[in-house]
Design an enzyme around this catalytic site. Structure first.
Site, short mmCIF file in Angstrom:
data_model
loop_
_atom_site.label_atom_id
_atom_site.label_comp_id
_atom_site.label_asym_id
_atom_site.label_seq_id
_atom_site.Cartn_x
_atom_site.Cartn_y
_atom_site.Cartn_z
N TYR A 138 53.78 -23.77 17.84
CA TYR A 138 52.61 -23.91 16.96
C TYR A 138 52.69 -23.00 15.73
O TYR A 138 51.97 -23.22 14.76
CB TYR A 138 51.32 -23.59 17.72
CG TYR A 138 50.81 -24.73 18.55
CD1 TYR A 138 51.43 -25.08 19.73
CD2 TYR A 138 49.70 -25.47 18.15
CE1 TYR A 138 50.96 -26.14 20.51
CE2 TYR A 138 49.23 -26.52 18.91
CZ TYR A 138 49.86 -26.85 20.08
OH TYR A 138 49.39 -27.89 20.84
N LYS A 189 58.82 -22.10 32.17
CA LYS A 189 60.03 -22.95 32.29
C LYS A 189 61.22 -22.00 32.23
O LYS A 189 62.08 -22.11 31.36
CB LYS A 189 60.03 -23.98 31.15
CG LYS A 189 61.09 -25.06 31.26
CD LYS A 189 60.81 -26.09 32.34
CE LYS A 189 62.01 -27.01 32.50
NZ LYS A 189 61.88 -27.92 33.67
N ASP A 222 56.69 -28.45 34.55
CA ASP A 222 56.79 -29.84 35.04
C ASP A 222 56.22 -29.92 36.46
O ASP A 222 55.44 -30.80 36.79
CB ASP A 222 58.22 -30.38 34.95
CG ASP A 222 59.28 -29.43 35.52
OD1 ASP A 222 58.95 -28.26 35.83
OD2 ASP A 222 60.44 -29.85 35.66
N ASP A 246 48.52 -26.61 26.09
CA ASP A 246 47.94 -27.79 25.45
C ASP A 246 48.08 -29.00 26.37
O ASP A 246 47.13 -29.74 26.61
CB ASP A 246 48.66 -28.04 24.12
CG ASP A 246 48.15 -29.30 23.43
OD1 ASP A 246 46.93 -29.49 23.36
OD2 ASP A 246 49.00 -30.10 22.98
N ASP A 250 45.04 -31.08 29.10
CA ASP A 250 44.58 -32.47 29.05
C ASP A 250 44.61 -33.08 30.45
O ASP A 250 43.71 -33.81 30.86
CB ASP A 250 45.45 -33.32 28.10
CG ASP A 250 44.91 -33.32 26.66
OD1 ASP A 250 44.19 -32.37 26.30
OD2 ASP A 250 45.21 -34.27 25.91
#
Ligand code: IPM
Ligand code: MN
Length: 353
Positions: A138, A189, A222, A246, A250
């Site tokens: 970002y 990750k 993941d 982000d 959701d």
């Protein structure tokens, strides 16, 4: 008389103004009941203003906004404006410019709300995501080489600073410590992004040593998408980097009943924080009085909590819970069984009682 809080209101685009209007209705009911007052000032930043003036955030806007205790934001994003211009020029500029380094997103299933997860109940879905909010991909570091040619190169860098990671992780540990379960999961990750995520892991271990009372856990980003669906009850507080946060929030919004109820706070613990529903501007529902205002109302409740009006914040949450369990047919736009304005009025009435 109680305190007065200075609040900047940016209703923004699409359904933003409709949901913010209901949010303010509820906030004012809370102010009356709990004896404080809100001095609000509205700003017209958003797609319409950009189309008229070519300006996203005018010069001086950040300095002006810094004088408020909080910002109450509706939505940013306009169907006639190329993606990225308003998002980067307004929303991200506010987050970065006001150093709102935490994006706090509660994922809580209220009683009576339908979740797509069969067999999961409110006691299974109650966690908070602490998303880093100023760095990562970002930050916008990168560029294009030989643009538009067959040899074109596009680069966008995942930037993390020691300071940025540490303050975020520390915030998450502090938050975990205040919750009954006291568990913090780092979502990363580390198996691939060894530099950036390695930094997160090292800082997590280091800072974590100061929090022996907090249970620590780790999940790859993941895998966490699987566990959030299969075993959401494992999570209490999740701390993660900006882009991962982000994406997983959701997913979180969906398991708590959808964008109609999902709220978030962009927090600068020492400055001006900004509270917003996390769904977008929903152009197709604009002006129809069908959008669900509860996410904006819940964001307003979070704002009250941060201002220190804890009792009022709890009253807003209780009122929302009553409206969802006793009144609404669904949380989806157009299916609530009531108009946007009626939902706001019902919540405000419960708060005022
Ligand atoms: C969010 C949104 C923003 C983000 C966009 C609109 C820039 O998706 O608040 O989650 O990616 O942070
Ligand atoms: Mn998002």
């Amino acid at each position: 008389m109680g305190k007065e809080y200075k609040i900047a209101v940016i209703a923004g685009d699409g359904t933003g103004p409709e949901v913010i209007k209901e949010g303010l209705k509820v906030l004012n009911a809370a102010a009356k009941k709990f004896k404080f007052s809100l001095a609000t000032k509205e700003y017209d930043f958003g797609g319409e203003r950009y189309k008229r003036t070519g300006e996203t955030l005018p010069d001086g806007a950040l300095d002006e906004l810094r004088r408020f205790q909080a910002i109450y934001l509706g939505a940013i994003g306009h169907p006639d404006v190329k993606p990225g211009i308003l998002e980067k020029g307004i929303l991200l500029k506010l987050r970065f410019g006001l150093d709102q380094y935490i994006n706090l997103r509660p994922v809580k299933l209220y009683p009576g709300v339908e979740t797509p997860l069969r067999d999961k109940k409110p006691e299974d879905i109650d966690f908070v995501v602490v998303r880093e909010n100023t760095e990562d991909l970002y930050a916008g570091i990168g560029g294009l080489l030989k643009e538009g040619t067959p040899d074109e190169v596009a680069i966008q860098e995942m930037i993390y600073t020691r300071k940025g990671v540490e303050r975020c992780i520390r915030y998450a540990f502090e938050l975990a410590r205040t919750r009954p379960r006291k568990k913090l999961t780092l979502c990363g990750k580390t198996n691939v992004l060894t530099y950036v995520q390695g930094l997160w892991q090292r800082v997590f271990d280091e800072v974590g040593a100061e929090y022996p009372d907090v249970q620590k856990d780790y999940a790859h980003v993941d895998a966490i998408c699987m566990w959030m669906l299969k075993n959401p009850e494992w999570f209490d507080v999740i701390v993660t980097s900006n882009l991962f946060g982000d994406i997983i929030t959701d997913l979180g919004a969906m398991i708590q009943g959808g964008m109609g109820i999902a709220a978030g706070g962009n927090i600068n613990p020492a400055g001006t924080s900004m509270f917003e529903p996390i769904g977008g501007s929903a152009p197709k529902y604009t002006g129809k009085n069908v959008i669900n205002p509860l996410a904006a109302i819940c964001a307003g409740g979070m704002m009250l909590d941060f201002l220190g009006e804890r009792e009022a914040a709890r009253a807003v949450e209780t009122a929302v819970m009553k409206v969802v369990s006793e009144k609404l047919k669904s949380l989806a736009a157009g299916k609530m069984g009531y108009g946007t304005d009626e939902v706001g009025t019902m919540v405000a009435d419960f708060v005022g009682r």
